[in-house]
Design a protein around this motif. Sequence first.
Motif, PDB file in Angstrom:
ATOM      1  N   ALA A 294       0.838  -1.208   0.000  1.00  0.00           N
ATOM      2  CA  ALA A 294       0.000   0.000   0.000  1.00  0.00           C
ATOM      3  C   ALA A 294       0.873   1.257   0.000  1.00  0.00           C
ATOM      4  CB  ALA A 294      -0.923  -0.008   1.216  1.00  0.00           C
ATOM      5  N   MET A 295       1.924   1.247   0.808  1.00  0.00           N
ATOM      6  CA  MET A 295       2.804   2.429   0.851  1.00  0.00           C
ATOM      7  C   MET A 295       3.502   2.628  -0.492  1.00  0.00           C
ATOM      8  SD  MET A 295       4.523   2.641   4.588  1.00  0.00           S
ATOM      9  CE  MET A 295       5.344   1.085   4.496  1.00  0.00           C
ATOM     10  N   ASN A 296       3.959   1.540  -1.073  1.00  0.00           N
ATOM     11  CA  ASN A 296       4.650   1.661  -2.366  1.00  0.00           C
ATOM     12  C   ASN A 296       3.698   2.134  -3.467  1.00  0.00           C
ATOM     13  OD1 ASN A 296       7.602   0.820  -2.393  1.00  0.00           O
ATOM     14  ND2 ASN A 296       6.680  -0.684  -1.037  1.00  0.00           N
ATOM     15  N   THR A 297       2.464   1.646  -3.406  1.00  0.00           N
ATOM     16  CA  THR A 297       1.464   2.096  -4.385  1.00  0.00           C
ATOM     17  C   THR A 297       1.216   3.596  -4.229  1.00  0.00           C
ATOM     18  OG1 THR A 297       0.395  -0.057  -4.342  1.00  0.00           O
ATOM     19  CG2 THR A 297      -0.926   1.781  -5.160  1.00  0.00           C
ATOM     20  N   ALA A 298       1.091   4.027  -2.988  1.00  0.00           N
ATOM     21  CA  ALA A 298       0.841   5.451  -2.737  1.00  0.00           C
ATOM     22  C   ALA A 298       2.033   6.297  -3.206  1.00  0.00           C
ATOM     23  CB  ALA A 298       0.571   5.678  -1.250  1.00  0.00           C
ATOM     24  N   VAL A 299       3.228   5.832  -2.910  1.00  0.00           N
ATOM     25  CA  VAL A 299       4.425   6.596  -3.291  1.00  0.00           C
ATOM     26  C   VAL A 299       4.529   6.693  -4.824  1.00  0.00           C
ATOM     27  CG1 VAL A 299       6.962   6.496  -3.337  1.00  0.00           C
ATOM     28  CG2 VAL A 299       5.727   6.199  -1.180  1.00  0.00           C
ATOM     29  N   GLU A 300       4.239   5.573  -5.483  1.00  0.00           N
ATOM     30  CA  GLU A 300       4.305   5.589  -6.956  1.00  0.00           C
ATOM     31  C   GLU A 300       3.308   6.604  -7.527  1.00  0.00           C
ATOM     32  OE1 GLU A 300       3.885   1.632  -8.562  1.00  0.00           O
ATOM     33  OE2 GLU A 300       3.697   2.445 -10.596  1.00  0.00           O
ATOM     34  N   ALA A 301       2.120   6.612  -6.977  1.00  0.00           N
ATOM     35  CA  ALA A 301       1.090   7.547  -7.457  1.00  0.00           C
ATOM     36  C   ALA A 301       1.501   8.993  -7.167  1.00  0.00           C
ATOM     37  CB  ALA A 301      -0.246   7.228  -6.791  1.00  0.00           C
ATOM     38  N   ILE A 302       2.051   9.225  -5.996  1.00  0.00           N
ATOM     39  CA  ILE A 302       2.412  10.598  -5.617  1.00  0.00           C
ATOM     40  C   ILE A 302       3.612  11.087  -6.445  1.00  0.00           C
ATOM     41  CG2 ILE A 302       3.226  12.052  -3.706  1.00  0.00           C
ATOM     42  CD1 ILE A 302       1.503  10.073  -1.896  1.00  0.00           C
TER      43      ILE A 302
ATOM     44  N   SER B  81      -0.360  20.062  -4.307  1.00  0.00           N
ATOM     45  CA  SER B  81      -1.194  18.861  -4.338  1.00  0.00           C
ATOM     46  C   SER B  81      -1.454  18.372  -2.923  1.00  0.00           C
ATOM     47  CB  SER B  81      -0.489  17.735  -5.109  1.00  0.00           C
ATOM     48  OG  SER B  81      -0.955  17.679  -6.431  1.00  0.00           O
ATOM     49  N   VAL B  82      -2.712  18.293  -2.577  1.00  0.00           N
ATOM     50  CA  VAL B  82      -3.086  17.710  -1.283  1.00  0.00           C
ATOM     51  C   VAL B  82      -3.522  16.272  -1.569  1.00  0.00           C
ATOM     52  CG1 VAL B  82      -4.659  17.830   0.670  1.00  0.00           C
ATOM     53  CG2 VAL B  82      -3.835  19.943  -0.403  1.00  0.00           C
ATOM     54  N   VAL B  83      -2.848  15.307  -0.951  1.00  0.00           N
ATOM     55  CA  VAL B  83      -3.108  13.903  -1.256  1.00  0.00           C
ATOM     56  C   VAL B  83      -3.588  13.170  -0.006  1.00  0.00           C
ATOM     57  CG1 VAL B  83      -2.160  11.796  -2.269  1.00  0.00           C
ATOM     58  CG2 VAL B  83      -1.155  14.012  -2.868  1.00  0.00           C
ATOM     59  N   GLU B  84      -4.767  12.569  -0.120  1.00  0.00           N
ATOM     60  CA  GLU B  84      -5.279  11.796   1.018  1.00  0.00           C
ATOM     61  C   GLU B  84      -4.903  10.331   0.857  1.00  0.00           C
ATOM     62  OE1 GLU B  84      -9.540  12.121   2.334  1.00  0.00           O
ATOM     63  OE2 GLU B  84      -9.420   9.930   2.189  1.00  0.00           O
TER      64      GLU B  84
ATOM     65  N   GLY C  32      -9.622  11.037   7.151  1.00  0.00           N
ATOM     66  CA  GLY C  32     -10.375  11.377   8.348  1.00  0.00           C
ATOM     67  C   GLY C  32      -9.869  12.616   9.073  1.00  0.00           C
ATOM     68  N   VAL C  33      -8.665  13.071   8.748  1.00  0.00           N
ATOM     69  CA  VAL C  33      -8.120  14.238   9.461  1.00  0.00           C
ATOM     70  C   VAL C  33      -8.828  15.508   8.997  1.00  0.00           C
ATOM     71  CG1 VAL C  33      -6.057  15.647   9.840  1.00  0.00           C
ATOM     72  CG2 VAL C  33      -5.882  13.156   9.822  1.00  0.00           C
ATOM     73  N   VAL C  34      -8.868  15.694   7.694  1.00  0.00           N
ATOM     74  CA  VAL C  34      -9.569  16.832   7.096  1.00  0.00           C
ATOM     75  C   VAL C  34      -9.795  16.468   5.634  1.00  0.00           C
ATOM     76  CG1 VAL C  34      -7.359  17.988   6.608  1.00  0.00           C
ATOM     77  CG2 VAL C  34      -9.446  19.343   6.648  1.00  0.00           C
ATOM     78  N   GLY C  35     -10.862  16.932   5.065  1.00  0.00           N
ATOM     79  CA  GLY C  35     -11.134  16.620   3.660  1.00  0.00           C
ATOM     80  C   GLY C  35     -10.046  17.211   2.775  1.00  0.00           C
ATOM     81  N   ALA C  36      -9.552  16.415   1.818  1.00  0.00           N
ATOM     82  CA  ALA C  36      -8.458  16.886   0.961  1.00  0.00           C
ATOM     83  C   ALA C  36      -8.894  18.095   0.124  1.00  0.00           C
ATOM     84  CB  ALA C  36      -7.979  15.746   0.061  1.00  0.00           C
TER      85      ALA C  36
ATOM     86  N   LEU D  73      -6.370   9.050  -2.909  1.00  0.00           N
ATOM     87  CA  LEU D  73      -5.849   7.819  -3.538  1.00  0.00           C
ATOM     88  C   LEU D  73      -6.810   6.645  -3.350  1.00  0.00           C
ATOM     89  CD1 LEU D  73      -2.011   7.940  -2.872  1.00  0.00           C
ATOM     90  CD2 LEU D  73      -3.288   8.648  -4.900  1.00  0.00           C
ATOM     91  N   GLY D  74      -7.487   6.590  -2.221  1.00  0.00           N
ATOM     92  CA  GLY D  74      -8.568   5.617  -2.026  1.00  0.00           C
ATOM     93  C   GLY D  74      -8.158   4.163  -2.156  1.00  0.00           C
ATOM     94  N   HIS D  75      -9.082   3.364  -2.683  1.00  0.00           N
ATOM     95  CA  HIS D  75      -8.909   1.910  -2.661  1.00  0.00           C
ATOM     96  C   HIS D  75      -7.831   1.400  -3.597  1.00  0.00           C
ATOM     97  CE1 HIS D  75     -12.670   2.350  -0.512  1.00  0.00           C
ATOM     98  NE2 HIS D  75     -12.468   1.142  -0.025  1.00  0.00           N
ATOM     99  N   ILE D  76      -7.286   2.264  -4.443  1.00  0.00           N
ATOM    100  CA  ILE D  76      -6.152   1.834  -5.264  1.00  0.00           C
ATOM    101  C   ILE D  76      -5.021   1.317  -4.356  1.00  0.00           C
ATOM    102  CG2 ILE D  76      -4.956   4.074  -5.362  1.00  0.00           C
ATOM    103  CD1 ILE D  76      -4.456   3.542  -8.306  1.00  0.00           C
ATOM    104  N   GLN D  77      -4.970   1.855  -3.139  1.00  0.00           N
ATOM    105  CA  GLN D  77      -3.923   1.436  -2.191  1.00  0.00           C
ATOM    106  C   GLN D  77      -4.126   0.010  -1.680  1.00  0.00           C
ATOM    107  OE1 GLN D  77      -3.189   5.176   0.589  1.00  0.00           O
ATOM    108  NE2 GLN D  77      -5.206   5.223  -0.350  1.00  0.00           N
ATOM    109  N   ARG D  78      -5.321  -0.509  -1.863  1.00  0.00           N
ATOM    110  CA  ARG D  78      -5.591  -1.858  -1.364  1.00  0.00           C
ATOM    111  C   ARG D  78      -5.308  -2.936  -2.403  1.00  0.00           C
ATOM    112  NH1 ARG D  78     -10.381  -1.315   2.323  1.00  0.00           N
ATOM    113  NH2 ARG D  78     -11.338  -3.064   1.252  1.00  0.00           N
ATOM    114  N   GLY D  79      -5.095  -2.511  -3.665  1.00  0.00           N
ATOM    115  CA  GLY D  79      -4.950  -3.513  -4.715  1.00  0.00           C
ATOM    116  C   GLY D  79      -3.527  -3.655  -5.204  1.00  0.00           C
ATOM    117  N   GLY D  80      -3.382  -4.479  -6.231  1.00  0.00           N
ATOM    118  CA  GLY D  80      -2.087  -4.603  -6.893  1.00  0.00           C
ATOM    119  C   GLY D  80      -1.262  -5.769  -6.403  1.00  0.00           C
ATOM    120  N   SER D  81      -0.262  -6.078  -7.221  1.00  0.00           N
ATOM    121  CA  SER D  81       0.634  -7.186  -6.918  1.00  0.00           C
ATOM    122  C   SER D  81       1.452  -6.868  -5.661  1.00  0.00           C
ATOM    123  CB  SER D  81       1.555  -7.371  -8.134  1.00  0.00           C
ATOM    124  OG  SER D  81       2.398  -8.461  -7.927  1.00  0.00           O
ATOM    125  N   PRO D  82       1.495  -7.778  -4.703  1.00  0.00           N
ATOM    126  CA  PRO D  82       2.235  -7.494  -3.469  1.00  0.00           C
ATOM    127  C   PRO D  82       3.735  -7.335  -3.698  1.00  0.00           C
ATOM    128  CG  PRO D  82       1.411  -9.766  -3.484  1.00  0.00           C
ATOM    129  CD  PRO D  82       0.820  -9.082  -4.672  1.00  0.00           C
TER     130      PRO D  82
END
Length: 389
Positions: free
Chosen positions: A146-154, A168-171, A228-232, A252-261
């Motif tokens: 999930a962290m790697n997916t988020a970093v790649e997207a960011i 860019s504000v990224v949730e 949950g902290v504040v709306g992006a 980023l949402g549920h994209i962080q939950r998917g993908g090849s581990p």
Amino acid sequence: MAKEIKTIGVLTSGGDAPGMNAAVRAIVRAGISKGYRMMGIQRGYNGLINGEVYEMNVRSVSEIIHRGGTILYTARCLEFKTKEGQAKGLARCKELGIDALVVIGGDGSFMGARALANQGIPCIGLPGTIDNDIACSEYTIGYDTAMNTAVEAIDKLRDTTQSHDRCSVVEVMGHHAGYIALNVGIATGAVAVLLPEIPFDFERDILERMRQTQVTGKKHFIIIVSEGVVGAQELANQIQAATGVDSRATVLGHIQRGGSPTVRDRVNASLMGYHAIDLLDKGIYNRVVAVSGEQLDPDHRRTGFGALEDDLVGEYGRVRRNAQPVHVFGRNGDFRNLQVQISAAEVRLQVQRVLAADGNRDAGDAADVHQHLVGVDVTRAHSLFVLRQ
Ligand code: ADP
Ligand code: F6P
């Protein structure tokens, strides 16, 4: 004397996480190699109640180690929170001859496992959630991917943010825990990271930081917000209004939950899965397989992926980066007596390290921060604690 186990069920429950398949694969293959009959239970406790269960063989788990999601499917089952639902689950275990269960999920799923354990079904829990919010373990299956997916997207967002001199504000996800946000923030060089554990001040934590970097010539900004902290979008609007910097929000949402581990998720999930079976085989159950210091302890006692033993409290109790949680499912196999003790000194040390890595705050802030970081574990642990019988 340990209960005789012939048939072991495995289920995934709660939010899915990349690496769950690798864990299922290891559990099924390790179980079969040790002579157990292995049963896959679909859709978490729903499938247990409804009898969505099938026998698995070594080929049932072929071609899944690299796949995200879970071949067993997952679900949230409200009925299983009731005594009636749990009784149905127990009856189904008896009907199908399931003697023991491996549950891959988060702390909610472990409460379900505790309910079954209290009714005499030996259970092993495997931490599976992208949030890394299981108090006893330094690592949960899916967190790394999930962290790697988020970093790649960011990293991609950075390109366009920089080209337009924007903010860019990224949730990112994390439920009530800021682990994903904190590490992703460090890894992407964010100007600010907003965590659920630390109240933020718009002027001090956002505007002042932006101004400081603007003085040195910076014209684009990445800000990470834990869900949950504040709306992006709300935050992006505020920033644009206050600074004039064109701002955009991305959830980023549920994209962080998917993908090849990632390799780390595949390896850890495989080792944890193997150890779940090994523990049952040794007659040790009603425990969570926890990771500490990323070391594998051959006798399953000291640290690593072994079960957390009551008698090791204090002696080897430093299993969480900033805490001393030890009991997970409690003593006597009944999941009670969950305890979490926090060492403030350890927390402070950890926070100072994090802040040093961040490079933005001075050590003086650590005193304010450490209470809040402690909150990650305490909050989650208390939710378990309150639920104890
Ligand atoms: P996670 O396991 O990721 O924390 P949830 O909190 O949604 O996810 O829990 C997953 C499932 O575990 C729930 O849908 C329910 O079936 C079961 N569960 C959660 N809490 C309890 C509880 N207190 N008692 C029995 N089962 C529970
Ligand atoms: O626990 C994993 C997680 O993705 C959290 O980060 C998030 O808060 C939640 O699950 C989202 O749940 P759902 O799948 O119900 O949208």
